[in-house]
Design a protein around this motif. Structure first.
Motif, PDB file in Angstrom:
ATOM      1  N   ILE B  53       0.856  -1.184   0.000  1.00  0.00           N
ATOM      2  CA  ILE B  53       0.000   0.000   0.000  1.00  0.00           C
ATOM      3  C   ILE B  53       0.889   1.229   0.000  1.00  0.00           C
ATOM      4  O   ILE B  53       1.803   1.341   0.820  1.00  0.00           O
ATOM      5  CB  ILE B  53      -0.922   0.033   1.237  1.00  0.00           C
ATOM      6  N   GLU B  54       0.604   2.126  -0.940  1.00  0.00           N
ATOM      7  CA  GLU B  54       1.343   3.401  -0.958  1.00  0.00           C
ATOM      8  C   GLU B  54       0.361   4.541  -1.010  1.00  0.00           C
ATOM      9  O   GLU B  54      -0.772   4.368  -1.462  1.00  0.00           O
ATOM     10  CB  GLU B  54       2.244   3.464  -2.208  1.00  0.00           C
ATOM     11  N   LYS B  55       0.837   5.696  -0.542  1.00  0.00           N
ATOM     12  CA  LYS B  55      -0.024   6.866  -0.611  1.00  0.00           C
ATOM     13  C   LYS B  55      -0.135   7.337  -2.053  1.00  0.00           C
ATOM     14  O   LYS B  55       0.826   7.219  -2.817  1.00  0.00           O
ATOM     15  CB  LYS B  55       0.547   7.997   0.250  1.00  0.00           C
ATOM     16  N   HIS B  56      -1.283   7.834  -2.404  1.00  0.00           N
ATOM     17  CA  HIS B  56      -1.483   8.412  -3.731  1.00  0.00           C
ATOM     18  C   HIS B  56      -0.668   9.693  -3.796  1.00  0.00           C
ATOM     19  O   HIS B  56      -0.710  10.499  -2.860  1.00  0.00           O
ATOM     20  CB  HIS B  56      -2.981   8.704  -3.918  1.00  0.00           C
ATOM     21  N   PRO B  57       0.092   9.887  -4.864  1.00  0.00           N
ATOM     22  CA  PRO B  57       0.964  11.064  -4.921  1.00  0.00           C
ATOM     23  C   PRO B  57       0.192  12.384  -4.884  1.00  0.00           C
ATOM     24  O   PRO B  57       0.695  13.369  -4.367  1.00  0.00           O
ATOM     25  CB  PRO B  57       1.714  10.907  -6.240  1.00  0.00           C
ATOM     26  N   ASP B  58      -1.013  12.400  -5.406  1.00  0.00           N
ATOM     27  CA  ASP B  58      -1.722  13.685  -5.529  1.00  0.00           C
ATOM     28  C   ASP B  58      -3.028  13.749  -4.737  1.00  0.00           C
ATOM     29  O   ASP B  58      -3.792  14.681  -4.922  1.00  0.00           O
ATOM     30  CB  ASP B  58      -2.051  13.964  -7.010  1.00  0.00           C
ATOM     31  N   ALA B  59      -3.322  12.742  -3.936  1.00  0.00           N
ATOM     32  CA  ALA B  59      -4.584  12.804  -3.199  1.00  0.00           C
ATOM     33  C   ALA B  59      -4.393  12.192  -1.834  1.00  0.00           C
ATOM     34  O   ALA B  59      -4.053  11.023  -1.703  1.00  0.00           O
ATOM     35  CB  ALA B  59      -5.678  12.049  -3.960  1.00  0.00           C
ATOM     36  N   ASP B  60      -4.655  12.995  -0.811  1.00  0.00           N
ATOM     37  CA  ASP B  60      -4.448  12.544   0.564  1.00  0.00           C
ATOM     38  C   ASP B  60      -5.348  11.384   0.938  1.00  0.00           C
ATOM     39  O   ASP B  60      -4.985  10.529   1.732  1.00  0.00           O
ATOM     40  CB  ASP B  60      -4.748  13.700   1.542  1.00  0.00           C
ATOM     41  N   LYS B  61      -6.553  11.390   0.372  1.00  0.00           N
ATOM     42  CA  LYS B  61      -7.543  10.405   0.825  1.00  0.00           C
ATOM     43  C   LYS B  61      -7.527   9.115   0.019  1.00  0.00           C
ATOM     44  O   LYS B  61      -8.362   8.244   0.230  1.00  0.00           O
ATOM     45  CB  LYS B  61      -8.937  11.037   0.802  1.00  0.00           C
ATOM     46  N   LEU B  62      -6.607   9.001  -0.916  1.00  0.00           N
ATOM     47  CA  LEU B  62      -6.579   7.785  -1.732  1.00  0.00           C
ATOM     48  C   LEU B  62      -5.318   6.988  -1.459  1.00  0.00           C
ATOM     49  O   LEU B  62      -4.276   7.546  -1.115  1.00  0.00           O
ATOM     50  CB  LEU B  62      -6.653   8.151  -3.224  1.00  0.00           C
ATOM     51  N   LEU B  63      -5.468   5.664  -1.598  1.00  0.00           N
ATOM     52  CA  LEU B  63      -4.321   4.772  -1.441  1.00  0.00           C
ATOM     53  C   LEU B  63      -4.146   3.994  -2.726  1.00  0.00           C
ATOM     54  O   LEU B  63      -5.122   3.678  -3.415  1.00  0.00           O
ATOM     55  CB  LEU B  63      -4.561   3.795  -0.281  1.00  0.00           C
ATOM     56  N   VAL B  64      -2.881   3.685  -3.050  1.00  0.00           N
ATOM     57  CA  VAL B  64      -2.607   2.880  -4.238  1.00  0.00           C
ATOM     58  C   VAL B  64      -2.166   1.491  -3.754  1.00  0.00           C
ATOM     59  O   VAL B  64      -1.192   1.371  -3.028  1.00  0.00           O
ATOM     60  CB  VAL B  64      -1.514   3.531  -5.099  1.00  0.00           C
ATOM     61  N   CYS B  65      -2.940   0.467  -4.114  1.00  0.00           N
ATOM     62  CA  CYS B  65      -2.647  -0.881  -3.631  1.00  0.00           C
ATOM     63  C   CYS B  65      -2.145  -1.745  -4.773  1.00  0.00           C
ATOM     64  O   CYS B  65      -2.645  -1.658  -5.903  1.00  0.00           O
ATOM     65  CB  CYS B  65      -3.897  -1.540  -3.055  1.00  0.00           C
ATOM     66  N   LEU B  66      -1.211  -2.578  -4.441  1.00  0.00           N
ATOM     67  CA  LEU B  66      -0.768  -3.590  -5.388  1.00  0.00           C
ATOM     68  C   LEU B  66      -1.385  -4.898  -4.912  1.00  0.00           C
ATOM     69  O   LEU B  66      -1.165  -5.322  -3.781  1.00  0.00           O
ATOM     70  CB  LEU B  66       0.759  -3.650  -5.384  1.00  0.00           C
ATOM     71  N   VAL B  67      -2.177  -5.497  -5.779  1.00  0.00           N
ATOM     72  CA  VAL B  67      -2.964  -6.636  -5.325  1.00  0.00           C
ATOM     73  C   VAL B  67      -2.572  -7.882  -6.099  1.00  0.00           C
ATOM     74  O   VAL B  67      -2.486  -7.879  -7.338  1.00  0.00           O
ATOM     75  CB  VAL B  67      -4.472  -6.350  -5.505  1.00  0.00           C
ATOM     76  N   ASP B  68      -2.364  -8.959  -5.354  1.00  0.00           N
ATOM     77  CA  ASP B  68      -2.044 -10.254  -5.961  1.00  0.00           C
ATOM     78  C   ASP B  68      -3.354 -11.000  -6.198  1.00  0.00           C
ATOM     79  O   ASP B  68      -4.106 -11.260  -5.271  1.00  0.00           O
ATOM     80  CB  ASP B  68      -1.140 -11.037  -4.992  1.00  0.00           C
TER      81      ASP B  68
END
Lengths: 343, 796
Positions: B53-68
């Motif tokens: 899980i990483e923080k979205h570079p441009d949005a505080d309220k969004l997360l970027v997930c890498l999903v298997d």
């Protein structure tokens, strides 16, 4: 003499021609006067005949009369013809536009709820049911106790039933009339009771604090559940059409045991499923069942000897289904444009 | 009652498709309100594990997930949820997938970052907010354990399932349970009923060492069973249990609460669990509360109890409102170690009163209200223990503390085969009846053609022979009963009253008047708006009206009728003629303490063609139809509802039928009606009493009539009615008719006078009248008119 004969032919000829050309009654009348009037040409000839010898007078008289007769006939024919033309002209001139609206004496109409009650009543009266009526303000005893309603049943609550005192209420069903009739009469009893009922429902499209029911009761020897089914099936066919089918499902009412609800196959879509039947093909119409012995016993009926059935239906519901009315409040608002649709 | 079919199969077999199942259940008495199909129409939703899980570079309220998702390449998905963590197993909808509500998901960019699908919440997969487990009710569905990555979520969690919502009638509270429904299914399909496992294998310690129970109010608490479980490990329930609760419409909370709810759904017996730490004196006392006692329920609300509230107490204080809700002071918490499982039976009446008084209705209270078999309590408590043992979340102690002051035994009822057939109208054999009873778990003894039947105690509705007849009918099948018509016959009657009412309605309709129906109740203000006399203000009031506008029973029809005129007038309807025949309610006590109820008739109209005489004409014609021919119209200036110069009391045989008139402008103003309007209200009961609708033939006249026209000069105050009655009184038997044809004021008539002209028709039935005979009577009339009202004959 010869000249007079010739004159007669001439007169006839002239009269014929003139009559032929005559186009109005007035013109024809003046032709008549010209030849047959007091001073008419033919009259004058007849008058002048006195001077002739009896033989000549006889001969000429005959000729003159035949000319006169001929003219008269022609005149009559002409008059008939012209009168006919004139009458036709008059009729023609009197033509009216029959497509203009009629001068109507407007009839009133009964209220759609009354009409529905009468239709239901007509069916049951044809089967030998009499009409019994009872008070709208009832006792707790007749509205609940006598109908075997459990002492703690929620329908008795102030949230469901309008009360006037602890013991007096606005009837929530027309069933108390059943109990009253059972107390007053002995079997065979065969009644329907239409009337107003009241429940604490805030008005909306499908609820009304006041509504109507028709309740039915038959108590006699040998009345069975198959009779109940047969009677109500016949009722449904008479009210909704011979092609509807009925379905009886087990249900619960305190005053009947066994109890059932009757559905009819949707008369709008013939059971295929539509908006009216909410896609099921069936529409719930009424509740019914074999009268509970506790109810019969209140009326002092020998429950071993007699059995009975009862049924009840909501009139507004049936009227709404039959007429496609989608808001129950319309019935009690009494907008004339609504009422007059049931003329 | 929501019945999850896959769960139901645990107790009985269901071997038919859903349509046949539904149809046959409806026909055996379990009506269906609704069917929900879970797990349908879900496409391309698979199990995934969040790897990173990483923080979205441009949005505080969004997360970027890498999903298997079990494929070589991991899927990048952007989510707004906050409950995700690395390693979580979650449902993932992939590009091109579909949710049950029809939403299609496509890959896209969220604030510039690619997202190749979506992580799903339970709500998105078709579950009601109120049924979603607390752990993930506000976020992504975090799966309870590891599942093979990439497999279809519907398959992985077994989401496919049908849930039928049955309508349970008030006589069948036993059906508010899976076992109750299973009993119905077994009887309907001739199947077997399997009871759940309830015996624990490894019990340690004795319950009675932990807790004592006493019942102070045995009439309100018929039984109290307590069992004790130690070493409880509170946590999340396994998915199979959560799923069953969710499909039954309950939210999973934690394993202990879930098990109590599960058993409640299974048996219909509400269960409560207390943390024993908070039971002072290690004893439970069932007693009523002190009047005004304050108690905080586990929803955090402080409630004031009364002396009839049944309260579960420990040695010192209340710890639960019996059958309604537990107390905040004894609730099971995450660190709870030992619990007391309560499986009790409280009086339905008492619980209903308490629940109503407190305005607190719970799953438990609504079940107690409807009535529960006290014999269920022990087995239900055992079943809770068994489930705890099965899940390995506690150690069950041996034995129950069971206080059961008056054991409920099943009553044996005589059922006669003849009576069954008589009531149902069929010919069913004793054996068939026995089969039906056996399928419903009843015990039978036979006695010739009679059966002595003992139903299971859960069937509290089976008390009398009729109740058993219904059981036979519904399992045999209502649809198999033939259609017959009753053999007896009876004449159909309408009373004289009903017939005359029909005639009246028909007459009015024939004259173009429409029937209306207004409420039997009314607004008391209406009586003041129409300025009615005080006697009409003696009304009956409802204790619990829907509002002031419907708070009293109408004493007259006029106010509601004026509302009808008003609503039509406000809608620009030009012309209204309406009538109502309906009950009015007088505050005069009759038999049985009921008020006096009788019908009135009200007619009202407005419109361009209407005046006082049009409505009077309608009333006259109607009364005439009813054979009331001699009604008098007596002018009256004193009734405030009406125009003082245009109002009359209608009476017949010296009895007042009612009032007719033009409505007073002040009254019309109250209803915002700006045109003249007319109204007549009559006592319809009285009209029916006086009515004589029988018709008699009068021979057609054989002799000619003679007419005399007269014009009379009279004072303005002299009413036509008075002149007419003088003429009639003096007309002897040869005066056939008097007809007014003119009333004239103006030239040649002095101020304060008027000229009224009548045609008098004379005829005798047995001779032609002579001039002398007519003159004699006619002169007598003229003299009487001169004497009676100073009428001067004018030249015609």
């Amino acid at each position: 003499m010869q000249t007079m004969q010739a004159r007669l032919s001439e007169i006839l000829q002239e009269a014929k021609t003139q009559l032929n050309n005559s186009e109005t009654i007035n013109e024809t009348e003046s032709i008549r006067i010209k030849y047959l009037g007091k001073k008419g040409q033919l009259t004058e000839i007849l008058r002048s005949m006195g001077k002739l010898s009896p033989e000549d007078r006889k001969v000429l008289g005959q000729s003159a009369n035949s000319v006169r007769k001929e003219i008269e006939e022609l005149l009559e024919k002409k008059f008939d013809e012209l009168k006919k033309i004139e009458k036709n002209l008059k009729l023609k001139s009197e033509r009216i536009d029959v497509t203009e609206p009629g001068k109507r004496k407007s009839l009133g109409t009964k209220h759609p709820i009354t009409i529905t009650i009468e239709e239901i009543s007509r069916v049951f009266m044809s089967m030998g049911y009499s009409i019994a009526e009872g008070p709208e303000v009832e006792t707790v005893f007749f509205n609940f106790d006598a109908l075997n309603a459990a002492p703690n049943h929620p329908s008795r609550d102030l949230t469901d039933t309008f009360y006037i005192t602890d013991e007096i209420l606005l009837r929530t069903q027309t069933s108390p009339v059943q109990a009253r009739t059972l107390l007053k009469e002995s079997p065979p009893i065969k009644i329907i009771s239409p009337g107003r009922c009241f429940r604490c429902d805030t008005p909306d499209a499908t609820h009304s604090p006041m509504f109507h029911q028709v309740e039915g009761l038959l108590v006699d020897e040998g009345v069975s559940m198959t009779d109940l089914k047969g009677t109500l099936d016949s009722f449904a066919k008479q009210l909704f059409g011979n092609e509807v089918k009925t379905k009886f499902r087990p249900h619960f009412f305190p005053f009947t045991e066994p109890s059932a609800e009757m559905d009819v196959s949707c008369f709008k879509c013939a059971g295929k499923g539509c908006r009216v039947c909410k896609g099921s093909g069936w529409i719930e119409i009424l509740g019914c069942g074999m009268v509970h012995p506790n109810v019969l016993a209140v009326g002092g009926v020998d429950t071993e000897r007699y059995t009975g059935f009862a049924f009840g239906m909501g009139v507004e519901r049936i009227a709404m289904l039959k007429y496609g009315v989608d808001d129950i409040r319309l019935f009690f608002e009494n907008d004339m444009r609504f009422i007059e649709q049931f003329k | 009652m929501l019945v999850y079919i896959d769960w139901l199969k645990e107790y009985t077999d269901v071997n038919v498709d859903l349509d046949s199942f539904s149809e046959r259940m409806i026909m055996s008495g379990s009506n269906i309100e609704n069917i929900t199909h879970y797990g349908r129409a879900i496409e391309k939703v698979v199990v995934g594990r969040i790897e990173k899980i990483e923080k979205h570079p441009d949005a505080d309220k969004l997360l970027v997930c890498l999903v298997d998702i079990g494929q070589d390449e991991k899927v990048q998905i952007v989510t707004g949820a906050t409950n995700v963590f690395e390693g979580a197993y979650v449902p993932v909808i992939l590009h091109g997938g579909k949710l049950p509500d029809g939403t299609k998901i496509k890959k896209g960019k969220l604030r510039g970052v690619n997202s190749f699908g979506m992580l799903c919440s339970a709500k998105e997969l078709g579950y009601d907010d109120k049924n979603i487990p607390v752990e993930h009710k506000d976020g992504i569905w975090i799966l309870d354990k590891e599942y093979p990555l990439g497999i279809d979520i519907v398959e992985a969690l077994g989401l496919s399932g049908d849930v039928i919502e049955f309508e349970i009638t008030p006589n069948r509270p036993d059906c508010l349970s899976m076992l109750g429904m299973a009993r119905e299914v077994a009887a309907t399909f001739k199947g077997n009923l399997r009871y759940p496992e309830a015996n624990c294998k490894n019990e340690k310690g004795k319950a009675s060492d932990y807790i004592k129970v006493s019942i102070k109010k045995p009439d309100l608490c018929r039984r109290y069973v307590a069992r004790v479980v130690t070493d409880v490990k509170i946590g999340q329930s396994p998915w199979w249990l959560q799923k069953r609760l969710m499909y039954a419409g309950m939210r999973p909370i934690n394993n202990i609460v879930d098990i109590t709810n599960y058993v409640m759904l299974e048996y219909g017996q509400p269960i409560h669990a207390f943390d024993i730490r908070n039971i002072k004196g290690k004893e439970i006392i069932v007693d009523t509360a002190k009047e005004g006692e304050l108690f905080t329920t586990l929803d955090g609300v402080e409630r004031k109890l009364s002396s009839d509230t049944l309260l579960i107490n420990d040695g010192e204080r209340g710890i639960a409102i019996a059958g309604v809700m537990g107390g905040l002071n004894s609730e099971v918490e995450n660190d709870t170690n030992t619990i007391v499982v309560e499986s009790a039976n409280f009086s339905g009446d008492s619980i209903r009163k308490t629940s109503k008084k407190l305005g607190l209705r719970t799953e438990a209270s609504s079940r107690f209200e409807k009535g529960i078999d006290p014999n269920l309590a022990a087995e239900a408590a055992d079943r809770v223990c068994k489930l705890i043992e099965m899940l390995g979340i506690g150690t069950v102690t041996e034995g129950r503390v069971d206080v059961y002051p008056g054991k409920v035994e099943a009553k044996q009822v005589l059922v006669r085969v003849d009576r069954v057939n008589k009531v149902l109208g069929i010919n069913i054999t004793k054996e068939e009846i026995e089969d039906i009873f056996v399928s419903l778990e009843m015990e039978i003894e036979t006695d010739g053609n009679n059966l002595l039947v003992t139903p299971p105690t859960v069937r509290q509705d089976l008390q009398r022979e009729e109740d058993f007849i219904e059981e036979v009918a519904r399992i045999y099948g209502y649809d198999r009963l033939p259609l017959t018509l009753p053999k007896g016959n009876k004449e159909s009657k309408k009373t004289r009253y009903q017939v005359l009412r029909d005639i009246t309605k028909d007459a009015l309709i024939g004259m173009g008047v429409n029937e209306v129906q207004t409420y039997s109740f009314m607004n008391p203000k209406g009586l003041y708006k129409v300025k009615t006399s005080s006697e009409n203000k003696e009304f009956i009031r409802l204790i619990n009206p829907l509002g002031e506008e419907n708070s009293i029973m109408r004493t007259i029809l006029t106010p509601n009728m004026l509302e009808v005129l008003a609503i039509n007038y406000s809608r620009n309807i030009q012309d209204v003629k309406a009538f109502e025949i309906g009950n009015v309610f007088l505050n005069i006590t009759q038999d049985e303490g009921l008020p006096t109820e009788r019908e009135n008739l009200c007619i009202a109209c407005y419109g361009p063609g209407e005046d006082f005489f049009t409505i009077k004409g309608i009333v006259q014609e109607m009364l005439n139809k009813l054979g009331i021919k001699e009604a008098e119209y007596i002018p009256d200036e004193t009734i405030d509802t009406y125009h003082p110069g245009r109002c009359a009391i209608i009476s017949s045989n010296n009895q007042k039928l009612g009032v007719i008139g033009e409505l007073h402008p002040d009254v019309l103003e109250q209803y915002d009606i700006d045109v003249r309007a007319y109204c007549c209200e009559l006592n319809f009961d009285l009209i029916v009493n006086l009515a004589d609708a029988e018709k008699y033939y009068k021979p057609l006249p054989k002799y000619p009539s003679t007419s005399r026209d007269i014009a009379l000069l009279v004072d303005e105050e002299i009413n036509v009615g008075r002149i007419e009655s003088i003429i009639k009184d003096n007309g002897s038997e040869i005066l056939e008719a008097v007809e007014l044809f003119d009333v004239y004021r103006g030239q040649q008539v002095p101020e304060g006078k008027k000229s009224v002209a009548f045609t008098l028709t004379y005829r005798a039935s047995d001779r032609t009248l002579t001039d002398e005979e007519v003159i004699e009577v006619h002169d007598k009339i003229l003299i009487a008119l001169k004497d009676g009202c100073n009428a001067v004959l004018r030249d015609m």
